[in-house]
Design an enzyme around this catalytic site. Structure first.
Site, PDB file in Angstrom:
ATOM      1  N   HIS A 147      -0.052   9.422  -0.957  1.00 20.11           N
ATOM      2  CA  HIS A 147      -1.594   9.719  -0.723  1.00 20.11           C
ATOM      3  C   HIS A 147      -1.837   9.785   1.159  1.00 20.11           C
ATOM      4  O   HIS A 147      -0.204  10.557   1.885  1.00 20.11           O
ATOM      5  CB  HIS A 147      -2.238   8.349  -0.448  1.00 20.11           C
ATOM      6  N   ASP A 149      -3.509   9.578   4.291  1.00 16.94           N
ATOM      7  CA  ASP A 149      -4.385   8.574   5.174  1.00 16.94           C
ATOM      8  C   ASP A 149      -5.328   9.696   5.165  1.00 16.94           C
ATOM      9  O   ASP A 149      -6.329  10.314   5.981  1.00 16.94           O
ATOM     10  CB  ASP A 149      -4.086   7.962   6.196  1.00 16.94           C
ATOM     11  N   HIS A 297       2.528  11.374   2.247  1.00 11.88           N
ATOM     12  CA  HIS A 297       3.495  10.466   2.003  1.00 11.88           C
ATOM     13  C   HIS A 297       3.468   9.080   1.395  1.00 11.88           C
ATOM     14  O   HIS A 297       2.450   8.671   0.648  1.00 11.88           O
ATOM     15  CB  HIS A 297       3.629   9.196   3.680  1.00 11.88           C
ATOM     16  N   ARG A 312       1.372   1.512  13.094  1.00 12.29           N
ATOM     17  CA  ARG A 312       0.627   2.358  12.830  1.00 12.29           C
ATOM     18  C   ARG A 312      -0.752   2.333  13.810  1.00 12.29           C
ATOM     19  O   ARG A 312      -1.059   1.655  13.961  1.00 12.29           O
ATOM     20  CB  ARG A 312       0.090   2.830  11.435  1.00 12.29           C
TER      21      ARG A 312
END
Length: 321
Positions: A147, A149, A297, A312
């Site tokens: 996917h 983000d 990723h 993150r």
């Protein structure tokens, strides 16, 4: 000496030509053997040395480890400029053993723009820090799927800075795929079908696997479905990149459901090609900084029952075109 007799025999007949090859049907829209185009730099770019950093390639078209940059201190403008060029050229950058505090991680990410918040994910030390705490008794979520983000936003993230706080003894790697290489290698017929096409992105498919309606309904108005180009133009490099993903892309506008599902299935499978990928084996304190406009990723979920803790910080992006 006796001369050898001259043969008068007719030459052997040539072998009979083979009969017709039997028909062998292969599934439509497959990915088959053959050399792939592996172009790392955009057209017109010249390979230049880096003067302030050591850039160590970790993949053929994507992924480089950066040495010689101290991320705990404010970035010198020349270092920041080279890091930005490296990000555009390699799409994901790795820093071993940075061990940044949350504030340092946020300060580094802020060098590339305003930070993004995500109310759908667990919060870390600040509102714009997301914490992924997996393994042990934690529920397995948001892993083992390719996917990009937050493509369900009108302006998906420019990029993200991820740090591993706790690493399992084995496993827990992350993989990235270069979606410009994925586009480059599509057949011309597929490119003709998708150039100019738009697709709908929605947060619900990616989150409904883990959250119930009572958790998702409050955010429906904040995150309505949006449309983005199926093929995005990178705003800085000009590269054409595939911009659909399994988590959030629901259908291609103007196609019936069966046709859209079949085409999206083919397009999303392009991230699975190893030649377009890099894989990072984490150590505590490592940083990965990736360009969300050019990559997808995949967090590898192979470390249970051990723990994996990551934080993150995402950088707000612009509207895809």
């Amino acid at each position: 000496m006796t001369a050898l007799p001259t043969s008068t025999a007719a030459p052997h007949d040539a072998p009979n030509p083979p009969g017709p090859l039997r028909e062998a049907r292969v599934p439509a829209d497959g990915m088959y053997e053959g050399r792939r185009t592996l172009r790392r730099l955009p057209d017109g770019w010249t390979e230049r040395p880096y003067e302030h950093l050591d850039v160590v390639p970790r993949g053929r078209v994507i992924g480089a480890e950066i040495r010689g940059a101290d991320l705990t201190r404010p970035l010198d403008p020349a270092v920041r400029a080279e890091l930005h060029r490296a990000l555009l050229e390699w799409k994901v950058l790795f820093f071993r053993g940075a061990h940044l505090t949350s504030d340092q991680q946020r300060a580094f990410a802020r060098c590339w723009g305003e930070l993004e918040t995500n109310p759908l994910l667990a919060r870390g030390a600040a509102e714009d820090v997301v914490r992924f705490e997996k393994g042990g008794t934690a529920a397995p979520t948001f892993e083992n799927v390719w996917h990009a983000d937050v493509t369900f936003r009108e302006r998906p993230a420019l990029g993200a800075v991820l740090q591993l706080r706790e690493v399992p003894p084995v496993g827990g790697d992350t993989m990235w795929a270069d979606m410009a290489a994925a586009y480059d290698n599509l057949p011309d017929g597929i490119k003709a079908r998708i150039d100019g096409a738009r697709a709908v992105h929605d947060f619900i498919p990616g989150f409904a696997r883990f959250y119930g309606p009572e958790q998702l309904v409050p955010y429906q108005d904040e995150f309505p479905p949006v449309t983005h180009p199926v093929v995005r133009t990178h705003p800085e490099t000009g590269r054409r990149t595939l911009f659909v993903n399994t988590s959030f892309t629901t259908h291609i506008v103007g196609m019936d459901r069966a046709e859209s599902d079949r085409l999206l299935g083919h397009l999303t499978r392009q991230a699975h090609v190893p030649e377009y990928q890099v894989r990072w084996q984490w150590q505590p304190g490592d940083i990965a900084f990736w360009d969300n406009r050019a990559t997808q990723h995949y967090a590898v979920d192979d470390y249970a029952p051990h723990r994996r803790v990551a934080e993150r910080v995402a950088i707000a992006g612009d509207r895809p075109y």
